[in-house]
Design an enzyme around this catalytic site. Sequence first.
Site, PDB file in Angstrom:
ATOM      1  N   CYS A  64      -6.127  -2.441  -7.650  1.00 37.98           N
ATOM      2  CA  CYS A  64      -6.465  -2.149  -6.250  1.00 37.98           C
ATOM      3  C   CYS A  64      -7.217  -0.828  -6.133  1.00 37.98           C
ATOM      4  O   CYS A  64      -8.140  -0.706  -5.325  1.00 37.98           O
ATOM      5  CB  CYS A  64      -5.199  -2.126  -5.396  1.00 37.98           C
ATOM      6  SG  CYS A  64      -4.503  -3.774  -5.155  1.00 37.98           S
ATOM      7  N   CYS A 117      -2.374  -8.630  -4.382  1.00 36.38           N
ATOM      8  CA  CYS A 117      -1.832  -7.441  -3.715  1.00 36.38           C
ATOM      9  C   CYS A 117      -2.337  -7.330  -2.274  1.00 36.38           C
ATOM     10  O   CYS A 117      -3.474  -7.703  -1.961  1.00 36.38           O
ATOM     11  CB  CYS A 117      -2.266  -6.182  -4.444  1.00 36.38           C
ATOM     12  SG  CYS A 117      -1.707  -6.053  -6.141  1.00 36.38           S
ATOM     13  N   GLU A 158       2.113 -14.335  -2.737  1.00 34.72           N
ATOM     14  CA  GLU A 158       2.519 -14.843  -4.050  1.00 34.72           C
ATOM     15  C   GLU A 158       2.246 -16.340  -4.155  1.00 34.72           C
ATOM     16  O   GLU A 158       1.895 -16.990  -3.164  1.00 34.72           O
ATOM     17  CB  GLU A 158       4.007 -14.553  -4.284  1.00 34.72           C
ATOM     18  CG  GLU A 158       4.300 -13.078  -4.391  1.00 34.72           C
ATOM     19  CD  GLU A 158       5.767 -12.760  -4.615  1.00 34.72           C
ATOM     20  OE1 GLU A 158       6.059 -11.640  -5.041  1.00 34.72           O
ATOM     21  OE2 GLU A 158       6.638 -13.628  -4.351  1.00 34.72           O
ATOM     22  N   CYS A 171      -1.672  -0.409  -7.278  1.00 39.24           N
ATOM     23  CA  CYS A 171      -1.847  -0.632  -8.713  1.00 39.24           C
ATOM     24  C   CYS A 171      -3.275  -0.260  -9.121  1.00 39.24           C
ATOM     25  O   CYS A 171      -4.150  -0.029  -8.284  1.00 39.24           O
ATOM     26  CB  CYS A 171      -1.531  -2.086  -9.063  1.00 39.24           C
ATOM     27  SG  CYS A 171      -2.812  -3.259  -8.582  1.00 39.24           S
ATOM     28  N   GLU A 178      -3.250  -4.654  -0.733  1.00 38.66           N
ATOM     29  CA  GLU A 178      -4.378  -3.725  -0.597  1.00 38.66           C
ATOM     30  C   GLU A 178      -5.708  -4.420  -0.846  1.00 38.66           C
ATOM     31  O   GLU A 178      -6.690  -4.214  -0.136  1.00 38.66           O
ATOM     32  CB  GLU A 178      -4.267  -2.548  -1.573  1.00 38.66           C
ATOM     33  CG  GLU A 178      -2.953  -1.818  -1.527  1.00 38.66           C
ATOM     34  CD  GLU A 178      -1.968  -2.343  -2.558  1.00 38.66           C
ATOM     35  OE1 GLU A 178      -1.565  -3.532  -2.462  1.00 38.66           O
ATOM     36  OE2 GLU A 178      -1.588  -1.577  -3.444  1.00 38.66           O
TER      37      GLU A 178
END
Length: 136
Positions: free
Chosen positions: A96, A58, A49, A93, A60
């Site tokens: 990804c 992310c 983040e 998501c 992934e």
Amino acid sequence: MNQHQDDDRELIDCAREARERAYVPYSGFRMGAAVRTVDGSIRPGAVVENVSLGLAMCAERIALFASTAVGDARPVALALVAPRTDGVLTYPCGACLQVALELGGSELTVLVADADGDSVERATVGELLPKGPKKG
Ligand SMILES: [Zn+2]
């Protein structure tokens, strides 16, 4: 356990270890991922983040990009270890999945596990993103 299950467990364990390295000072939602390539290499990824929230990435995609960056062969499996979302296992998501489709194709296996790595579900990218645009 057969070899297939051993491979899945190794990938999930790598994702679970990566989850411990997640940088999540804003959400506290720890996610770890790992990619396995067709020749058996494994690359981890962890969510990162930023105070500029839109810059978060992310786990992934970090794993998929890292695998690409070091010149790995084609990814064939992607594991995600994360807390449950609304009581169910957390899946990658759409962004990804699209990256996984690009790099690994619709047959890439997605494994999702809860934070303990115990409950596991699997699907292919093609099942999770059936209409995603593909390279020709
Ligand atoms: Zn994602």
